[in-house]
Design an enzyme around this catalytic site. Structure first.
Site, PDB file in Angstrom:
ATOM      1  N   CYS A 165      -8.234   5.087   4.357  1.00  0.00           N
ATOM      2  CA  CYS A 165      -7.847   4.278   5.513  1.00  0.00           C
ATOM      3  C   CYS A 165      -7.850   5.087   6.811  1.00  0.00           C
ATOM      4  CB  CYS A 165      -6.456   3.688   5.281  1.00  0.00           C
ATOM      5  SG  CYS A 165      -6.167   2.243   6.339  1.00  0.00           S
TER       6      CYS A 165
ATOM      7  N   ASP B  95       4.247   0.728   0.820  1.00  0.00           N
ATOM      8  CA  ASP B  95       4.177   1.914   1.676  1.00  0.00           C
ATOM      9  C   ASP B  95       5.613   2.406   1.907  1.00  0.00           C
ATOM     10  OD1 ASP B  95       3.309   3.880   3.430  1.00  0.00           O
ATOM     11  OD2 ASP B  95       3.000   2.515   5.115  1.00  0.00           O
TER      12      ASP B  95
END
Ligand SMILES: O=C(O)c1ccccc1N[C@@H]1O[C@H](COP(=O)(O)O)[C@@H](O)[C@H]1O
Length: 227
Positions: free
Chosen positions: A22, A144
């Site tokens: 990412c 996360d």
């Protein structure tokens, strides 16, 4: 977790741990990382982020990526209209919603044909009941670490919390992952874990991935001592 858990090609396709890289924003770096064949590449469409992609990226660079690599757009509390517009422009395959997005917004996006990955920030505890309103409106979840910033904090949470994951929605694991975590992941055998998300721990500078560091990580994740 044996990173590839099965010895048969059919099951291998189902069981193998997918990899998302990412925070990509520079064309040459994207092309180099794409040679490592990650399953997903993520692009941040959050204007305050050091990894904001829209300033540097020409949509044609994303459209030219190999078909096997899914393009993920990362958004924080963006309007549905803007998400759909950007998704069309950049050919996004999936959107990662990293803010306070509602189940209704996830439903709207999925109804419009855009698969949704809803992010949940995990602190010292996590209540899986939070996920319930989202279950039928998301293709994936992502867990996360709760931190000062919305994402890209570079810190891990206690992954043991996910041992009790009770749902069938596959999820991505994010937050500070690096090479040192591969044995821990193998050991934990987390139920529902579909993919790992690699971001700030693999950067030479914000948005600029260290390709060699990623190569070593991807080899470690893909190595199966049972084969
Ligand atoms: O990386 C960013 O700048 C970012 C900004 C806003 C929302 C999400 C962002 N990144 C996402 O954060 C997680 C964890 O990253 P890290 O490994 O802790 O650096 C990852 O899913 C990124 O997509």
């Amino acid at each position: 977790m044996a990173i590839v858990e099965s010895t048969t090609p059919e099951n291998e396709a189902h069981n193998k741990l997918r990899i998302k890289v990412c925070g990509m924003k520079f064309a040459e770096n994207i092309a180099n990382v794409a040679t490592l064949e990650p399953d997903f590449l993520g692009f941040i469409f959050v204007s305050g982020s050091a990894r904001y992609a829209a300033d540097t990226l020409d949509p044609r660079q994303l459209l030219a990526l190999p078909l096997g690599i899914k393009r993920v757009g990362v958004f924080v509390d963006e309007t549905t209209a803007n998400i759909l517009r950007i998704a069309g422009q950049y050919g996004l395959d999936l959107v990662q919603l990293h803010g306070e997005e509602t189940p209704e917004q996830c439903a709207d996006l999925q109804t419009a044909g855009l698969p949704v990955m809803k992010v949940f920030s995990v602190g010292e505890t996590f209540d899986f009941a939070t996920l319930m309103p989202y279950v039928s409106h998301c293709t994936y979840f992502l867990f996360d670490t709760k931190g000062e910033m919305r994402g890209g904090n570079g810190t891990t949470f206690d992954w043991n919390l996910l041992k009790a994951y009770p749902l069938s929605v596959p999820y991505f694991l994010a937050g500070g992952l690096d090479l040192s975590h591969v044995p821990v992941l193998q050991e934990l055998q987390l139920p529902g874990l579909f993919a790992v998300d690699l971001n700030s721990r693999f950067e030479a500078a914000p948005g600029q991935k260290d390709v060699e560091k990623l190569r070593v990580m991807l080899e470690a994740l893909r190595y199966n001592p049972m084969n």
